[in-house]
Design an enzyme around this catalytic site. Structure first.
Site, PDB file in Angstrom:
ATOM      1  N   SER A  71       0.827  -1.204   0.000  1.00 25.08           N
ATOM      2  CA  SER A  71       0.000   0.000   0.000  1.00 25.08           C
ATOM      3  C   SER A  71       0.868   1.263   0.000  1.00 25.08           C
ATOM      4  O   SER A  71       1.617   1.488  -0.950  1.00 25.08           O
ATOM      5  CB  SER A  71      -0.957  -0.055   1.200  1.00 25.08           C
ATOM      6  OG  SER A  71      -2.015   0.847   1.049  1.00 25.08           O
ATOM      7  N   ASP A 173      -1.002  13.957  13.441  1.00 27.80           N
ATOM      8  CA  ASP A 173      -1.128  15.282  12.829  1.00 27.80           C
ATOM      9  C   ASP A 173      -0.454  15.326  11.461  1.00 27.80           C
ATOM     10  O   ASP A 173      -1.018  15.831  10.484  1.00 27.80           O
ATOM     11  CB  ASP A 173      -0.516  16.353  13.744  1.00 27.80           C
ATOM     12  CG  ASP A 173      -1.351  16.593  14.988  1.00 27.80           C
ATOM     13  OD1 ASP A 173      -2.567  16.321  14.939  1.00 27.80           O
ATOM     14  OD2 ASP A 173      -0.791  17.045  16.002  1.00 27.80           O
ATOM     15  N   HIS A 232      -7.340  -6.252   0.871  1.00 29.77           N
ATOM     16  CA  HIS A 232      -6.220  -5.322   0.798  1.00 29.77           C
ATOM     17  C   HIS A 232      -5.012  -5.807   1.593  1.00 29.77           C
ATOM     18  O   HIS A 232      -3.879  -5.614   1.185  1.00 29.77           O
ATOM     19  CB  HIS A 232      -6.672  -3.953   1.310  1.00 29.77           C
ATOM     20  CG  HIS A 232      -5.611  -2.896   1.225  1.00 29.77           C
ATOM     21  ND1 HIS A 232      -4.921  -2.634   0.056  1.00 29.77           N
ATOM     22  CD2 HIS A 232      -5.118  -2.040   2.166  1.00 29.77           C
ATOM     23  CE1 HIS A 232      -4.051  -1.652   0.281  1.00 29.77           C
ATOM     24  NE2 HIS A 232      -4.157  -1.284   1.543  1.00 29.77           N
TER      25      HIS A 232
END
Length: 261
Positions: A71, A173, A232
């Site tokens: 991925s 963040d 996945h």
């Protein structure tokens, strides 16, 4: 070298790395920046993360390696192979293609990232003292946005208890701020002409038939295979067939090396 996907870590590849090491190869599992034990940094891009891998290769004295990434990690290592093909022997890309996916991936991912931020705040206001209690608390909140228990458990593995505080191993963040870029993929005109394997899950939509022309354009020696009974997280959902396909590819295209770890 092996790299995990978004929100993962090298620990996700521990058992598979050991299995590959038994074939006589040295296996190095890498934590991407802002993941696992790697340093946090406010800046994230596929070029920056591929440069991180190059620096690690230099530090370890590895001139040329075979790369395998899942991925996000697959996008990082595709970037490395396309920008520094002289440093890459062969490439294995796990359930991702060289195309942007912001429309189909970012909303879902952003939802559970926001839930993880909510968990951070709520844990500061609780009297929970054990990691197991905190994980149960986190699971309840994640259920609001993610129904798949395996995905929730995967995300919760990032929760840790350090110096009396609960925190995420990942840099939430930075990841949230970088999602538009992480959902995309850089534009390239150059090719990687060494043997390349794309391995997808049959139940996943990350490698579609419509992706094949772009794959072949950038990776002219690419072979695309899909594993039955897998989505996945193909390497975790059907590890036996995944290893069989990868080992065959390595045997046909790579030199065996002494195992050092």
């Amino acid at each position: 070298m092996v790299m995990h996907g978004l929100m993962g870590s090298s620990n996700n590849w521990r058992s598979l790395s050991k299995a590959l090491c038994k074939t006589g190869r040295k296996v190095i599992a890498v934590d991407a920046r802002n993941h696992g034990a790697s340093p946090h940094n406010e800046h994230m891009s596929y070029f920056l993360m591929s440069d991180d891998v190059l620096r690690l290769m230099d530090e370890l004295g590895e001139e040329r390696v075979t790369l395998m990434g899942h991925s996000m990690g697959g996008k990082v290592l595709m970037t490395l192979a396309l920008t520094h093909p002289d440093r890459v022997k062969n490439l294995v890309v796990v359930d991702v293609s060289p195309r942007p996916r912001p429309a189909s991936v970012t909303p879902t991912t952003s939802a559970y990232l926001q839930s993880m931020l909510k968990i951070t705040s709520s844990l500061c206001d609780t009297t929970l003292t054990s990691l197991s209690q905190a994980k149960q608390h986190a699971d309840k909140i994640l259920q609001e946005t993610e129904q798949d228990v395996s995905i929730r458990q995967f995300l919760i593995t990032n929760l840790e208890h350090i110096n009396g505080r609960f925190r995420w191993k990942v840099n939430l963040d930075a990841i949230i701020n970088s999602m538009p870029e992480l959902g995309g993929f850089p534009e390239f005109s150059q090719q990687f002409t060494r043997p390349t394997l794309f391995v997808g899950g049959q139940n996943s939509n990350y490698i579609l038939s419509s992706d094949i022309p772009r794959i072949q354009e950038l990776f002219p020696k690419a072979v695309v295979k899909h594993i039955d009974n897998a989505g996945h997280w193909v390497h975790a959902e059907n590890p036996h067939e995944f290893l069989k396909v990868v080992k065959t590819f390595l045997l046909e295209n790579d030199e065996e090396r002494p195992c050092k770890g």
